[in-house]
Design an enzyme around this catalytic site. Structure first.
Site, PDB file in Angstrom:
ATOM      1  N   CYS A   1      -1.691   0.903   7.441  1.00 55.65           N
ATOM      2  CA  CYS A   1      -3.300   0.629   7.353  1.00 55.65           C
ATOM      3  C   CYS A   1      -3.463  -0.517   6.565  1.00 55.65           C
ATOM      4  CB  CYS A   1      -4.125   1.870   6.721  1.00 55.65           C
ATOM      5  SG  CYS A   1      -3.819   3.415   7.944  1.00 55.65           S
ATOM      6  N   ARG A   2      -3.599  -0.347   5.431  1.00 55.58           N
ATOM      7  CA  ARG A   2      -4.392  -1.312   4.350  1.00 55.58           C
ATOM      8  C   ARG A   2      -3.394  -2.700   4.046  1.00 55.58           C
ATOM      9  NH1 ARG A   2      -5.066   2.235  -0.442  1.00 55.58           N
ATOM     10  NH2 ARG A   2      -3.270   3.132   0.395  1.00 55.58           N
TER      11      ARG A   2
ATOM     12  N   ASN B   1       2.173   1.239   4.458  1.00 53.50           N
ATOM     13  CA  ASN B   1       2.248   0.244   5.270  1.00 53.50           C
ATOM     14  C   ASN B   1       2.041   0.499   6.958  1.00 53.50           C
ATOM     15  OD1 ASN B   1       4.908  -2.095   6.222  1.00 53.50           O
ATOM     16  ND2 ASN B   1       3.024  -2.440   5.291  1.00 53.50           N
TER      17      ASN B   1
ATOM     18  N   CYS C   1       0.674  -1.096  -0.044  1.00 55.29           N
ATOM     19  CA  CYS C   1       0.193   0.038  -0.015  1.00 55.29           C
ATOM     20  C   CYS C   1       0.946   1.393  -0.268  1.00 55.29           C
ATOM     21  CB  CYS C   1      -0.958   0.023   1.195  1.00 55.29           C
ATOM     22  SG  CYS C   1      -0.180   0.013   2.694  1.00 55.29           S
TER      23      CYS C   1
HETATM   24  P1  4NP Z   1      -2.015   2.864   3.902  1.00 52.71           P
HETATM   25  O1  4NP Z   1      -2.627   4.457   4.388  1.00 52.71           O
HETATM   26  O2  4NP Z   1      -1.364   3.246   2.590  1.00 52.71           O
HETATM   27  O3  4NP Z   1      -3.083   2.046   4.183  1.00 52.71           O
HETATM   28  O4  4NP Z   1      -0.998   2.448   5.128  1.00 52.71           O
HETATM   29  C1  4NP Z   1      -1.600   5.525   4.605  1.00 52.71           C
HETATM   30  C2  4NP Z   1      -0.820   5.689   5.658  1.00 52.71           C
HETATM   31  C3  4NP Z   1      -0.200   6.869   5.678  1.00 52.71           C
HETATM   32  C4  4NP Z   1      -0.255   7.887   4.719  1.00 52.71           C
HETATM   33  C5  4NP Z   1      -1.218   7.553   3.679  1.00 52.71           C
HETATM   34  C6  4NP Z   1      -1.759   6.427   3.478  1.00 52.71           C
HETATM   35  N1  4NP Z   1       0.516   8.944   4.832  1.00 52.71           N
HETATM   36  O5  4NP Z   1       0.181   9.929   4.056  1.00 52.71           O
HETATM   37  O6  4NP Z   1       1.452   9.022   5.834  1.00 52.71           O
END
Ligand code: 4NP
Length: 163
Positions: A22-23, A20, A17
């Site tokens: 959340c999803r 790294n 993702c």
């Molecule tokens: P992920 O979510 O890609 O599902 O882990 C996010 C976590 C952090 C950020 C963006 C998306 N960020 O911009 O810090």
């Protein structure tokens, strides 16, 4: 259909993702749990990473962890890492959570797909980024991840020799 393993008898899945936290970590924990339940935990290696490096070394987002914990999973061991190009050589299947992640990986290839391509309910759907939204977004990610990892386990099982 998923690609055949490079080395017969084991399978390696990389989940990707943006951050790294959340999803892909949620998918990682649920997929590991499903594989253990299926008795495939020793044959299938799962990793997760983010295309961005802002959160390297951090634990999972607390909302993601809470959603998993409430549903009975162990979210405590995750630490964020960043995708490096060489990871592609170590994976049989790379699954990107959304189209931007897919583009950042260089697009679709024989071993690179959208995670949602294996979603049995909404084939080809993105897993929406829940980071800037509310708790409902994390619940939605968990639902997508639970049904899609069930499908992944069934596909991976077909790629391994019958015990
Ligand atoms: P992920 O979510 O890609 O599902 O882990 C996010 C976590 C952090 C950020 C963006 C998306 N960020 O911009 O810090």
């Amino acid at each position: 259909m998923i690609p055949a393993p490079r080395d017969p008898g084991r399978y390696r899945v990389a989940l990707v993702c943006l951050g790294n936290i959340c999803r892909s970590p949620m998918a990682h924990v649920v997929l590991d749990s499903r594989l253990d339940d299926a008795g495939l935990g020793d044959l299938v290696q799962v990793t997760s990473s983010g295309t961005g490096g802002w959160h390297v070394g951090d634990p999972m987002d607390r909302r993601a962890a809470a959603t998993l914990t409430t549903a009975g999973y162990d979210a405590s061991r995750h630490r964020a890492r960043q995708w490096v190009t060489g990871d592609a050589d170590d994976a049989d299947l790379v699954l990107a959570m959304d189209h931007q992640n897919l583009a950042d990986l260089g697009g679709r290839s024989a071993r690179v797909m959208l995670f949602g391509d294996l979603d049995p309910l909404q084939g080809g759907a993105e897993v929406p980024d829940p980071y800037y939204g509310g708790d409902a977004g994390f619940e939605e990610v968990l639902r997508m991840v639970e049904r899609t990892t069930t499908e992944i386990v069934s596909e991976v099982r077909k790629s391994l020799p019958t015990p």
